[in-house]
Design an enzyme around this catalytic site. Structure first.
Site, PDB file in Angstrom:
ATOM      1  CG  LEU A  62      -2.205  -0.935   1.269  1.00 15.61           C
ATOM      2  CD1 LEU A  62      -3.158  -1.232   2.472  1.00 15.61           C
ATOM      3  CD2 LEU A  62      -3.015  -0.793   0.145  1.00 15.61           C
ATOM      4  CG  ASP A  63      -0.121   4.207  -2.547  1.00 15.65           C
ATOM      5  OD1 ASP A  63       1.325   3.682  -3.090  1.00 15.65           O
ATOM      6  OD2 ASP A  63      -0.848   5.105  -2.898  1.00 15.65           O
ATOM      7  CE  LYS A  64       5.969   8.372   4.796  1.00 16.70           C
ATOM      8  NZ  LYS A  64       6.889   9.430   4.813  1.00 16.70           N
ATOM      9  CG  HIS A 157       0.842   7.123  -6.621  1.00 19.04           C
ATOM     10  ND1 HIS A 157       0.966   8.126  -6.488  1.00 19.04           N
ATOM     11  CD2 HIS A 157       0.578   6.951  -4.886  1.00 19.04           C
ATOM     12  CE1 HIS A 157       2.236   8.237  -5.978  1.00 19.04           C
ATOM     13  NE2 HIS A 157       1.842   7.110  -4.491  1.00 19.04           N
TER      14      HIS A 157
END
Length: 216
Positions: A62-64, A157
């Protein structure tokens, strides 16, 4: 969900798999700038404390800035089994976006990345990766909407860029939104996972509570 010190919010664990609820503002894996303060490192430390011979393998990321469910494998075979069947995994997110979204919808495009790693949406398939995002309106007011997201592809994203293309960027997105906001986090949370266990063949369904800062 706030992770206090090194405590993990574990939703599922057996001898093959570990599923953790990642907080926002924590990397899944290390980068050149940050080597240790990552979810992977915390899971590694947790498993090594249980047994020094334990191993851990990342299945997906997962993105930060995104919170939610992340699967880790405890051996390489399980990792590859999950990754090779990743298209069959049901992944749902919830997010708060700017503006009033009136109808459910589907967004399809090809995602491309600039040299500075910014992602943008294009109808041209050349050098792009196909992405599909389904969204349903849970609730809305004049300022914000709460959306239930089902992704059929897992591009970098993807959700953030797709919602920007329909002029409803995610609240707190400092990369893809021009709206000034003092919120400390991105209002995007991976709340649901459903997959077939690669060893037991059990249908695993996992769901987290929605972080209070995301609700309307």
């Amino acid at each position: 969900m706030i992770m206090k010190k090194d405590k993990l919010d574990i939703l599922y664990e057996d001898k093959y798999i570990l599923v953790v609820n990642k907080p926002s503002n924590l990397l899944t894996i290390s980068t050149d700038k940050e080597k240790y303060n990552t979810l992977y490192s915390k899971v590694y430390d947790y498993l090594k404390k249980k047994n020094k011979n334990n191993k851990v393998f990342i299945v997906h990321r997962l993105d930060k800035d995104t919170s939610g469910l992340v699967i880790f494998a405890k051996n390489e075979k399980v990792k590859y089994d999950l990754q090779n069947n990743w298209n069959s995994v049901i992944r749902k997110y919830i997010c708060k976006v700017y503006g009033k979204v009136l109808n459910d919808g589907v967004i399809e495009s090809y995602l491309k990345e600039t040299k500075t790693h910014l992602v943008y949406s294009s109808k041209d398939s050349k050098n792009g990766k196909y992405a599909k995002t389904n969204y349903k309106v849970i609730s809305c007011n004049d300022s914000y909407s709460l959306l239930d997201i089902l992704i059929e592809t897992g591009r970098h994203h993807q959700i953030r860029v797709h919602l920007k293309t329909i002029n409803h960027p995610i609240v707190g997105d400092k990369i893809y939104s021009n709206i000034k906001d003092n919120r400390k986090r991105l209002c995007l949370h991976a709340y649901y996972l459903e997959f077939i266990h690669p060893i037991t063949k059990e249908n695993i369904k996992l769901e987290t509570k929605i972080p209070r800062e995301i609700n309307l």
